[in-house]
Design a protein around this motif. Structure first.
Motif, PDB file in Angstrom:
ATOM      1  N   THR A 116       1.001  -1.209   0.005  1.00 52.08           N
ATOM      2  CA  THR A 116      -0.230   0.012   0.010  1.00 52.08           C
ATOM      3  C   THR A 116       0.689   1.419  -0.086  1.00 52.08           C
ATOM      4  N   VAL A 117       0.322   2.280  -0.554  1.00 54.75           N
ATOM      5  CA  VAL A 117       0.957   3.645  -0.361  1.00 54.75           C
ATOM      6  C   VAL A 117       0.397   4.244   0.816  1.00 54.75           C
ATOM      7  N   GLU A 118       1.399   4.888   1.751  1.00 53.87           N
ATOM      8  CA  GLU A 118       1.086   5.271   2.945  1.00 53.87           C
ATOM      9  C   GLU A 118       1.403   6.808   3.321  1.00 53.87           C
ATOM     10  N   PRO A 119       0.684   7.639   3.760  1.00 53.87           N
ATOM     11  CA  PRO A 119       1.542   9.134   4.009  1.00 53.87           C
ATOM     12  C   PRO A 119       2.560   9.065   5.221  1.00 53.87           C
ATOM     13  N   THR A 120       3.320  10.055   5.214  1.00 58.71           N
ATOM     14  CA  THR A 120       4.516  10.284   5.801  1.00 58.71           C
ATOM     15  C   THR A 120       4.246  11.554   6.413  1.00 58.71           C
ATOM     16  N   PRO A 121       3.935  11.703   7.992  1.00 59.61           N
ATOM     17  CA  PRO A 121       4.060  10.307   8.991  1.00 59.61           C
ATOM     18  C   PRO A 121       2.684   9.690   8.678  1.00 59.61           C
ATOM     19  N   ASP A 122       2.801   8.452   9.328  1.00 56.32           N
ATOM     20  CA  ASP A 122       1.413   7.513   9.067  1.00 56.32           C
ATOM     21  C   ASP A 122       0.953   7.357  10.585  1.00 56.32           C
ATOM     22  N   ALA A 123      -0.125   8.113  10.990  1.00 46.70           N
ATOM     23  CA  ALA A 123      -0.576   7.941  12.370  1.00 46.70           C
ATOM     24  C   ALA A 123      -1.331   6.752  12.511  1.00 46.70           C
ATOM     25  N   ASP A 124      -1.894   6.194  11.320  1.00 46.36           N
ATOM     26  CA  ASP A 124      -2.779   5.084  11.412  1.00 46.36           C
ATOM     27  C   ASP A 124      -1.964   3.772  11.289  1.00 46.36           C
ATOM     28  N   PRO A 125      -2.040   2.946  12.108  1.00 41.25           N
ATOM     29  CA  PRO A 125      -1.161   1.677  11.756  1.00 41.25           C
ATOM     30  C   PRO A 125      -1.689   0.903  11.095  1.00 41.25           C
ATOM     31  N   GLY A 126      -2.937   0.736  10.362  1.00 40.68           N
ATOM     32  CA  GLY A 126      -3.765   0.004   9.584  1.00 40.68           C
ATOM     33  C   GLY A 126      -3.162   0.324   8.048  1.00 40.68           C
ATOM     34  N   PRO A 127      -3.641  -0.503   7.131  1.00 46.94           N
ATOM     35  CA  PRO A 127      -3.235   0.058   5.658  1.00 46.94           C
ATOM     36  C   PRO A 127      -4.220   0.755   5.025  1.00 46.94           C
ATOM     37  N   SER A 128      -3.462   1.643   4.186  1.00 44.94           N
ATOM     38  CA  SER A 128      -4.338   2.659   3.647  1.00 44.94           C
ATOM     39  C   SER A 128      -5.184   1.931   2.374  1.00 44.94           C
ATOM     40  N   ALA A 129      -6.170   2.869   1.866  1.00 46.29           N
ATOM     41  CA  ALA A 129      -7.017   2.068   0.838  1.00 46.29           C
ATOM     42  C   ALA A 129      -6.125   2.283  -0.708  1.00 46.29           C
ATOM     43  N   LYS A 130      -4.989   3.051  -0.842  1.00 49.88           N
ATOM     44  CA  LYS A 130      -4.404   3.310  -1.905  1.00 49.88           C
ATOM     45  C   LYS A 130      -3.365   1.852  -2.186  1.00 49.88           C
ATOM     46  N   TRP A 131      -3.934   0.735  -2.877  1.00 49.85           N
ATOM     47  CA  TRP A 131      -3.137  -0.432  -2.997  1.00 49.85           C
ATOM     48  C   TRP A 131      -2.108  -0.012  -4.185  1.00 49.85           C
ATOM     49  N   SER A 132      -0.848  -0.291  -4.218  1.00 51.74           N
ATOM     50  CA  SER A 132      -0.008  -0.350  -5.233  1.00 51.74           C
ATOM     51  C   SER A 132       0.342  -1.661  -6.143  1.00 51.74           C
ATOM     52  N   LEU A 133       0.241  -2.852  -5.204  1.00 49.92           N
ATOM     53  CA  LEU A 133       0.558  -4.060  -5.765  1.00 49.92           C
ATOM     54  C   LEU A 133      -0.395  -5.035  -4.946  1.00 49.92           C
ATOM     55  N   VAL A 134      -0.939  -6.083  -5.552  1.00 49.50           N
ATOM     56  CA  VAL A 134      -1.543  -7.098  -4.762  1.00 49.50           C
ATOM     57  C   VAL A 134      -0.970  -8.620  -5.412  1.00 49.50           C
ATOM     58  N   GLY A 135      -0.865  -9.333  -4.585  1.00 54.23           N
ATOM     59  CA  GLY A 135      -0.587 -10.794  -4.990  1.00 54.23           C
ATOM     60  C   GLY A 135      -1.215 -11.821  -4.305  1.00 54.23           C
ATOM     61  N   ARG A 136      -1.901 -12.651  -4.954  1.00 57.46           N
ATOM     62  CA  ARG A 136      -2.932 -13.647  -4.163  1.00 57.46           C
ATOM     63  C   ARG A 136      -2.153 -15.024  -4.302  1.00 57.46           C
ATOM     64  N   PHE A 137      -2.261 -15.834  -3.105  1.00 60.38           N
ATOM     65  CA  PHE A 137      -1.563 -16.956  -3.137  1.00 60.38           C
ATOM     66  C   PHE A 137      -2.747 -18.123  -3.138  1.00 60.38           C
ATOM     67  N   PRO A 138      -2.567 -19.209  -3.812  1.00 61.03           N
ATOM     68  CA  PRO A 138      -3.473 -20.199  -3.917  1.00 61.03           C
ATOM     69  C   PRO A 138      -3.954 -20.767  -2.584  1.00 61.03           C
ATOM     70  N   ASN A 139      -5.157 -21.417  -2.356  1.00 60.64           N
ATOM     71  CA  ASN A 139      -5.751 -21.845  -0.920  1.00 60.64           C
ATOM     72  C   ASN A 139      -5.379 -23.480  -1.452  1.00 60.64           C
ATOM     73  N   THR A 140      -4.305 -24.031  -0.616  1.00 59.85           N
ATOM     74  CA  THR A 140      -4.241 -25.127  -0.982  1.00 59.85           C
ATOM     75  C   THR A 140      -5.137 -26.252  -0.164  1.00 59.85           C
ATOM     76  N   LYS A 141      -6.016 -25.736   0.625  1.00 59.60           N
ATOM     77  CA  LYS A 141      -6.872 -26.490   1.409  1.00 59.60           C
ATOM     78  C   LYS A 141      -8.209 -26.558   0.348  1.00 59.60           C
ATOM     79  N   VAL A 142      -8.576 -25.537  -0.347  1.00 57.22           N
ATOM     80  CA  VAL A 142      -9.641 -25.923  -1.311  1.00 57.22           C
ATOM     81  C   VAL A 142      -9.074 -26.310  -2.514  1.00 57.22           C
ATOM     82  N   ALA A 143      -7.909 -26.158  -2.895  1.00 58.94           N
ATOM     83  CA  ALA A 143      -7.551 -26.394  -4.312  1.00 58.94           C
ATOM     84  C   ALA A 143      -6.095 -27.034  -3.987  1.00 58.94           C
TER      85      ALA A 143
END
Length: 125
Positions: free
Chosen positions: A42-69
């Motif tokens: 995610t893209v975060e402001p500086t300084p970042d007072a919120d410990p959670g992720p922002s809504a601005k995503w730069s990159l997302v990678g999904r991993f396979p669910n090995t229990k389902v598939a």
């Protein structure tokens, strides 16, 4: 994102330089040992007072669910054909060296032609 709780786990922050290159080296002894479903940068402001992720995503990678598939993991492990080359996702293109060699050769020919033209002009005058 943890597969058991759905909670996001921060592994650190990094900044990019003027060329847009950022590096993050992480060794986490306290990272929960569990299966993860995705990686989000995610893209975060500086300084970042919120410990959670922002809504601005730069990159997302999904991993396979090995229990389902479970076949997803077996395909990655060797069951599926692997590509000969991977896509270029950063850095110089593999043909960059050849292109620079050609650019250098053309520049050398132009420079030598200019010197020859100048020398010929001086000799004939």
């Amino acid at each position: 994102e943890r597969s058991d709780t759905g909670a996001l786990v921060s592994v650190g922050t990094f900044n990019c330089d003027e060329q847009g290159v950022g590096k993050l080296h992480v060794l986490l002894d306290d990272l929960p040992y569990t299966e993860y479903r995705q990686l989000i940068i995610t893209v975060e402001p500086t300084p970042d007072a919120d410990p959670g992720p922002s809504a601005k995503w730069s990159l997302v990678g999904r991993f396979p669910n090995t229990k389902v598939a479970p076949e997803a993991l077996s395909q990655v492990g060797g069951g599926a054909a692997r590509p000969d080359v991977l896509p270029v996702t950063g850095g110089a293109h593999p043909s960059y060296g050849r292109i620079m060699l050609w650019v250098g050769a053309v520049a050398l020919v132009v420079a030598l032609s200019a010197i020859a033209w100048y020398w010929r002009r001086e000799v004939t005058q």
